[in-house]
Design a protein around this motif. Sequence first.
Motif, PDB file in Angstrom:
ATOM      1  N   GLU A 128       0.858  -1.187   0.000  1.00  0.00           N
ATOM      2  CA  GLU A 128       0.000   0.000   0.000  1.00  0.00           C
ATOM      3  C   GLU A 128       0.896   1.240   0.000  1.00  0.00           C
ATOM      4  N   LEU A 129       0.844   1.990  -1.080  1.00  0.00           N
ATOM      5  CA  LEU A 129       1.698   3.159  -1.231  1.00  0.00           C
ATOM      6  C   LEU A 129       0.866   4.430  -1.298  1.00  0.00           C
ATOM      7  N   LYS A 130       1.427   5.499  -0.758  1.00  0.00           N
ATOM      8  CA  LYS A 130       0.816   6.803  -0.940  1.00  0.00           C
ATOM      9  C   LYS A 130       1.000   7.186  -2.406  1.00  0.00           C
ATOM     10  N   LYS A 131      -0.067   7.622  -3.050  1.00  0.00           N
ATOM     11  CA  LYS A 131      -0.051   7.782  -4.502  1.00  0.00           C
ATOM     12  C   LYS A 131       0.726   8.997  -4.972  1.00  0.00           C
ATOM     13  N   THR A 132       0.596  10.106  -4.279  1.00  0.00           N
ATOM     14  CA  THR A 132       1.257  11.317  -4.752  1.00  0.00           C
ATOM     15  C   THR A 132       1.910  12.075  -3.596  1.00  0.00           C
ATOM     16  N   LEU A 166      12.415   4.152  -3.338  1.00  0.00           N
ATOM     17  CA  LEU A 166      12.361   5.162  -2.284  1.00  0.00           C
ATOM     18  C   LEU A 166      10.929   5.366  -1.814  1.00  0.00           C
ATOM     19  N   ASN A 167       9.983   5.301  -2.719  1.00  0.00           N
ATOM     20  CA  ASN A 167       8.588   5.484  -2.322  1.00  0.00           C
ATOM     21  C   ASN A 167       8.123   4.367  -1.397  1.00  0.00           C
ATOM     22  N   VAL A 168       8.554   3.140  -1.683  1.00  0.00           N
ATOM     23  CA  VAL A 168       8.210   2.037  -0.781  1.00  0.00           C
ATOM     24  C   VAL A 168       8.824   2.270   0.596  1.00  0.00           C
ATOM     25  N   LEU A 169      10.111   2.632   0.620  1.00  0.00           N
ATOM     26  CA  LEU A 169      10.803   2.823   1.893  1.00  0.00           C
ATOM     27  C   LEU A 169      10.207   3.971   2.700  1.00  0.00           C
ATOM     28  N   GLN A 170       9.864   5.094   2.023  1.00  0.00           N
ATOM     29  CA  GLN A 170       9.345   6.231   2.785  1.00  0.00           C
ATOM     30  C   GLN A 170       7.899   6.002   3.227  1.00  0.00           C
ATOM     31  N   THR A 171       7.140   5.244   2.430  1.00  0.00           N
ATOM     32  CA  THR A 171       5.771   4.947   2.827  1.00  0.00           C
ATOM     33  C   THR A 171       5.749   4.090   4.082  1.00  0.00           C
ATOM     34  N   HIS A 173       8.369   3.863   6.321  1.00  0.00           N
ATOM     35  CA  HIS A 173       9.559   4.182   7.104  1.00  0.00           C
ATOM     36  C   HIS A 173       9.344   3.769   8.563  1.00  0.00           C
ATOM     37  N   GLU A 174      10.449   3.405   9.210  1.00  0.00           N
ATOM     38  CA  GLU A 174      10.473   2.836  10.555  1.00  0.00           C
ATOM     39  C   GLU A 174       9.993   1.389  10.569  1.00  0.00           C
ATOM     40  N   GLN A 175       9.689   0.810   9.394  1.00  0.00           N
ATOM     41  CA  GLN A 175       9.335  -0.604   9.284  1.00  0.00           C
ATOM     42  C   GLN A 175      10.320  -1.273   8.332  1.00  0.00           C
ATOM     43  N   MET A 176      10.630  -2.542   8.601  1.00  0.00           N
ATOM     44  CA  MET A 176      11.506  -3.252   7.680  1.00  0.00           C
ATOM     45  C   MET A 176      10.727  -3.675   6.444  1.00  0.00           C
ATOM     46  N   VAL A 177      11.275  -3.331   5.280  1.00  0.00           N
ATOM     47  CA  VAL A 177      10.712  -3.779   4.008  1.00  0.00           C
ATOM     48  C   VAL A 177      11.534  -4.980   3.566  1.00  0.00           C
ATOM     49  N   LEU A 178      10.877  -6.096   3.338  1.00  0.00           N
ATOM     50  CA  LEU A 178      11.588  -7.320   2.999  1.00  0.00           C
ATOM     51  C   LEU A 178      12.327  -7.202   1.668  1.00  0.00           C
ATOM     52  N   ARG A 179      13.549  -7.675   1.661  1.00  0.00           N
ATOM     53  CA  ARG A 179      14.355  -7.712   0.435  1.00  0.00           C
ATOM     54  C   ARG A 179      13.629  -8.505  -0.649  1.00  0.00           C
ATOM     55  N   GLN A 180      13.064  -9.655  -0.262  1.00  0.00           N
ATOM     56  CA  GLN A 180      12.343 -10.495  -1.213  1.00  0.00           C
ATOM     57  C   GLN A 180      11.161  -9.749  -1.820  1.00  0.00           C
ATOM     58  N   GLU A 181      10.482  -8.979  -0.985  1.00  0.00           N
ATOM     59  CA  GLU A 181       9.314  -8.230  -1.439  1.00  0.00           C
ATOM     60  C   GLU A 181       9.707  -7.209  -2.498  1.00  0.00           C
ATOM     61  N   LEU A 182      10.790  -6.487  -2.258  1.00  0.00           N
ATOM     62  CA  LEU A 182      11.262  -5.506  -3.241  1.00  0.00           C
ATOM     63  C   LEU A 182      11.666  -6.190  -4.546  1.00  0.00           C
ATOM     64  N   LEU A 183      12.370  -7.298  -4.435  1.00  0.00           N
ATOM     65  CA  LEU A 183      12.830  -7.991  -5.641  1.00  0.00           C
ATOM     66  C   LEU A 183      11.673  -8.550  -6.459  1.00  0.00           C
ATOM     67  N   LEU A 184      10.749  -9.202  -5.791  1.00  0.00           N
ATOM     68  CA  LEU A 184       9.635  -9.807  -6.524  1.00  0.00           C
ATOM     69  C   LEU A 184       8.702  -8.754  -7.103  1.00  0.00           C
ATOM     70  N   THR A 185       8.562  -7.626  -6.404  1.00  0.00           N
ATOM     71  CA  THR A 185       7.664  -6.567  -6.880  1.00  0.00           C
ATOM     72  C   THR A 185       8.275  -5.790  -8.038  1.00  0.00           C
ATOM     73  N   HIS A 186       9.571  -5.466  -7.936  1.00  0.00           N
ATOM     74  CA  HIS A 186      10.181  -4.558  -8.918  1.00  0.00           C
ATOM     75  C   HIS A 186      11.084  -5.245  -9.938  1.00  0.00           C
ATOM     76  N   TRP A 187      11.528  -6.474  -9.662  1.00  0.00           N
ATOM     77  CA  TRP A 187      12.338  -7.209 -10.634  1.00  0.00           C
ATOM     78  C   TRP A 187      11.622  -8.458 -11.153  1.00  0.00           C
ATOM     79  N   GLY A 188      10.643  -8.916 -10.417  1.00  0.00           N
ATOM     80  CA  GLY A 188       9.898 -10.104 -10.833  1.00  0.00           C
ATOM     81  C   GLY A 188      10.544 -11.409 -10.443  1.00  0.00           C
TER      82      GLY A 188
END
Length: 229
Positions: A128-132, A166-171, A173-188
């Motif tokens: 869930e990301l802030k859109k703008t 950066l948008n994922v991290l700032q949305t 922030h103060e929470q760990m974002v899983l490495r796997q989650e970033l890879l599967l979402t943005h690299w497939g």
Amino acid sequence: MSNLKILFVEDEPALAEIIKESLESKGFDVLHVATVAEGLQAHSSTKFDLLILDVMLPDGDGFSLLKKIRSKDLTTPALFLTSKSLPTDVVNGFESGANDYLKKPFSMEELIIRIRSLLGIVNTRPIELKKTGPFAIGEYVFHYPEGVLVYKGSKKQLTFREAEILNVLQTRHEQMVLRQELLLTHWGNDDYFSGRSLDVFITKLRKYLKQDSSIAILNFRGQGYKLIF
């Protein structure tokens, strides 16, 4: 996800209980057994959506178990959980018909990401990301989706992927974002080369944000990242 059935074969009682309870808390229906014989019997009598198999079992091993299952079932995704980490073990796992391979110790978050990927439901509940924007990140202002990072009037145009990460991290922030989650979402995928690419992007973002010493992107080795400010 409440109707998805998992056959879980693991002979370590304490570990099995933790994993079973964790998966059931996520809505999965989990049948746990501890031996090759029990695994074969369970598979022959029930249709499962996913197989999670330990390698070392008291009456054999997960490789031979999966080979027997694959003689009748070529489609059910299978994931090995094991402390065996030699390249030959990994090869044996995939040659026996596995779809994925997770080395012990691992986090439950990583296991859930792998399961969702195998079941094709990684993106059914997107981040869930802030859109703008603009968004304040310490003394910086991040304009999203434009991808412009501003520090005291100085502007930095980010690439598309830099901005997305950066948008994922700032949305969150103060929470760990899983490495796997970033890879599967943005690299497939989460292969070695994609992982190295993600490392490069994280390094670049740290460089862009270094003017404000209160900002840090923390690295939880092998698990994920946390943006703090």
